[in-house]
Design a protein around this motif. Sequence first.
Motif, PDB file in Angstrom:
ATOM      1  N   ASN B 104       0.828  -1.209   0.000  1.00 24.32           N
ATOM      2  CA  ASN B 104       0.000   0.000   0.000  1.00 24.32           C
ATOM      3  C   ASN B 104       0.862   1.259   0.000  1.00 24.32           C
ATOM      4  O   ASN B 104       0.544   2.261  -0.639  1.00 24.32           O
ATOM      5  CB  ASN B 104      -0.916  -0.015   1.223  1.00 24.32           C
ATOM      6  N   ASP B 107       2.048   2.454  -3.382  1.00 26.06           N
ATOM      7  CA  ASP B 107       0.969   2.743  -4.334  1.00 26.06           C
ATOM      8  C   ASP B 107       0.619   4.232  -4.313  1.00 26.06           C
ATOM      9  O   ASP B 107       0.440   4.812  -3.243  1.00 26.06           O
ATOM     10  CB  ASP B 107      -0.242   1.903  -3.904  1.00 26.06           C
ATOM     11  N   ALA B 109      -1.801   5.414  -6.783  1.00 28.28           N
ATOM     12  CA  ALA B 109      -3.108   5.575  -7.437  1.00 28.28           C
ATOM     13  C   ALA B 109      -4.248   5.743  -6.431  1.00 28.28           C
ATOM     14  O   ALA B 109      -5.329   6.205  -6.799  1.00 28.28           O
ATOM     15  CB  ALA B 109      -3.376   4.375  -8.351  1.00 28.28           C
ATOM     16  N   HIS B 110      -4.016   5.377  -5.166  1.00 24.51           N
ATOM     17  CA  HIS B 110      -5.103   5.497  -4.178  1.00 24.51           C
ATOM     18  C   HIS B 110      -5.171   6.885  -3.541  1.00 24.51           C
ATOM     19  O   HIS B 110      -6.125   7.193  -2.838  1.00 24.51           O
ATOM     20  CB  HIS B 110      -4.968   4.422  -3.087  1.00 24.51           C
ATOM     21  N   PHE B 113      -8.421   8.979  -3.569  1.00 28.71           N
ATOM     22  CA  PHE B 113      -9.612   8.363  -2.988  1.00 28.71           C
ATOM     23  C   PHE B 113      -9.477   8.106  -1.490  1.00 28.71           C
ATOM     24  O   PHE B 113     -10.448   8.188  -0.752  1.00 28.71           O
ATOM     25  CB  PHE B 113      -9.931   7.059  -3.728  1.00 28.71           C
ATOM     26  N   VAL B 114      -8.247   7.814  -1.053  1.00 28.69           N
ATOM     27  CA  VAL B 114      -8.043   7.493   0.370  1.00 28.69           C
ATOM     28  C   VAL B 114      -7.500   8.712   1.128  1.00 28.69           C
ATOM     29  O   VAL B 114      -7.895   8.960   2.269  1.00 28.69           O
ATOM     30  CB  VAL B 114      -7.104   6.273   0.511  1.00 28.69           C
ATOM     31  N   THR B 125      -6.322  12.027 -11.297  1.00 27.94           N
ATOM     32  CA  THR B 125      -6.189  10.624 -10.883  1.00 27.94           C
ATOM     33  C   THR B 125      -5.217   9.824 -11.754  1.00 27.94           C
ATOM     34  O   THR B 125      -4.887   8.695 -11.412  1.00 27.94           O
ATOM     35  CB  THR B 125      -7.566   9.931 -10.958  1.00 27.94           C
ATOM     36  N   GLU B 126      -4.784  10.432 -12.850  1.00 29.82           N
ATOM     37  CA  GLU B 126      -3.972   9.655 -13.800  1.00 29.82           C
ATOM     38  C   GLU B 126      -2.586   9.347 -13.228  1.00 29.82           C
ATOM     39  O   GLU B 126      -1.940  10.212 -12.630  1.00 29.82           O
ATOM     40  CB  GLU B 126      -3.816  10.416 -15.119  1.00 29.82           C
ATOM     41  N   VAL B 127      -2.144   8.115 -13.414  1.00 28.50           N
ATOM     42  CA  VAL B 127      -0.785   7.731 -13.046  1.00 28.50           C
ATOM     43  C   VAL B 127       0.014   7.626 -14.337  1.00 28.50           C
ATOM     44  O   VAL B 127      -0.238   6.753 -15.167  1.00 28.50           O
ATOM     45  CB  VAL B 127      -0.761   6.394 -12.284  1.00 28.50           C
ATOM     46  N   ARG B 255      -0.896  -0.904 -15.408  1.00 28.16           N
ATOM     47  CA  ARG B 255       0.401  -0.218 -15.526  1.00 28.16           C
ATOM     48  C   ARG B 255       0.743   0.580 -14.268  1.00 28.16           C
ATOM     49  O   ARG B 255       1.900   0.699 -13.897  1.00 28.16           O
ATOM     50  CB  ARG B 255       0.349   0.736 -16.713  1.00 28.16           C
ATOM     51  N   ALA B 256      -0.260   1.131 -13.616  1.00 30.35           N
ATOM     52  CA  ALA B 256      -0.020   1.934 -12.418  1.00 30.35           C
ATOM     53  C   ALA B 256       0.513   1.086 -11.264  1.00 30.35           C
ATOM     54  O   ALA B 256       1.059   1.617 -10.297  1.00 30.35           O
ATOM     55  CB  ALA B 256      -1.313   2.633 -11.997  1.00 30.35           C
ATOM     56  N   ASP B 257       0.357  -0.239 -11.371  1.00 28.82           N
ATOM     57  CA  ASP B 257       0.732  -1.141 -10.281  1.00 28.82           C
ATOM     58  C   ASP B 257       2.077  -1.821 -10.503  1.00 28.82           C
ATOM     59  O   ASP B 257       2.367  -2.834  -9.868  1.00 28.82           O
ATOM     60  CB  ASP B 257      -0.344  -2.234 -10.122  1.00 28.82           C
TER      61      ASP B 257
END
Lengths: 217, 281
Positions: B104, B107, B109-110, B113-114, B125-127, B255-257
């Motif tokens: 986590n 990461d 990308a969260h 939202f978090v 929001t784009e990575v 891809r973001a991951d």
Amino acid sequence: MLSDKTDTWVPVALSQDLPTGQAMPARTPAGPIALWRSQSGRLAASADRCPHRGMRLSHGFVRGEALSCIYHGWTYSQAGQCLRIPAHPSLTPPETIRVATRSVKEAGGIIWVADGAPDDNPPLFEGYVPLRSLTARAGCSALSVAAGTKAAVEGFVWQAPGAPAIRLLPIPQEAGETLIHVLVTADCSASERIAASRAAESLRRMAERIEAKGGVS
Amino acid sequence: MIDDAMRDEWYPVGLFSRLDRDGRETTLMGGPIKVALDANGAAKVTGENGRVLPVSVRYGHIWSSLGEPKKPVFPIPEADQPGRRFVDVGVVRVRCSPLRAVENFLDIAHFPFVHTDILGSEPHTEVENYKVEIREEEDEVWATQVKFYQPQAAKSASGGITTEYMYRVPAPTCSVLYKTCPPRPGEWDVIALFVQPLAEDLCDVWPWMALFDDETPLTDLIHFQQTIFLQDRSILENQIPRLLPLDPGMEIPTRADLTSVAYRRWLKRHNYTYGAQLVAQ
């Protein structure tokens, strides 16, 4: 007790507890589900797990007619198809990214979910309206002993001294708990509804005491 | 006994600044341990039946192991750089796999939202594509050229900026993050995540920072990081399964991951599987 058959409707929640634009967790015999109501009021139910990173979708948020995961915002339609991956806004998610959905119906103020697709409609309890839900730290058998009657598919009617008769729908949950929906007759006054609510609480406590003493075999 | 390469790794087991002669009872990979100061003021860690365990004091924390670490605790060169302020953030207990806690942390990308309106916000929001590699010589996972728009990247930031990040995974339950330092362009703030595995599905997370920030009160710095980690906890305690799935098929990366994909591959390569799920169930 309710059947474990997958083509059976399970009363997972009361309509009044799921407002428009919200999601909540619930359970069927097949496992946890995310239950949600879109902005236009349509109900949907899916497996409670986003396939991206395993986050519970019941923690997600509703916008318009779609449910989004709270972790990365992956967005799903009522049919379970992934519509949007915010990290890649220009990407159309492949059709293979989807969540398994469940059948949902709303009848008599109760939300019913089935893992399969039952032929029949969920039962209607003529003359009764939903009052509230509560969770007992006791199994269905302890609840049956406390009430002195067997819990059947359509639930059971129970009456405490000085309180109106109530209809209870017990649904087994995880870890030996039981979710109980409480229904009262449609003609109950405000004070009778309060008495009915207290009666349900006292039944819950009795069942929990029986369970704590070792339950029933 | 744990049959896993993770047994021979170092783990944080407490803050050195909080240690006294009475010591602290805690758990490491399922076994009770005691962390205390000895008569000479040195840290001492003992396991079951009084077995003396390896000890190291680095980056404000005491480190120990149930096995025999083959190397010293991994280096963080910035810990010796003058002008930095070192912050022991404290501890957050999380009911999740220690490996999920690290993943986590890797990461971005969260964020919208978090950590809404702090580390990210919609519609940003784009990575964008970034670089990921396993550096063979150091045996570490690295992600570089990671960029993300942030409304308030740090306590010292005012207004939104595009922040650049680099991530390192030098040990199975530790990660070091380098990020743009608002008051000092050209330098990197360092935020590290040291995770103590209590069990395969329970961990204590010890964040630690080495910052260029002489202005912000310590309480505010700690509060900022605690806020972020408590938001992460609400996610980490609700992922299914609790263990990190190492086999493909259970989860869907994009891809973001790519950092997470490399982390999982690196764990599997080393047989670092304490807290992992190997066969999809």
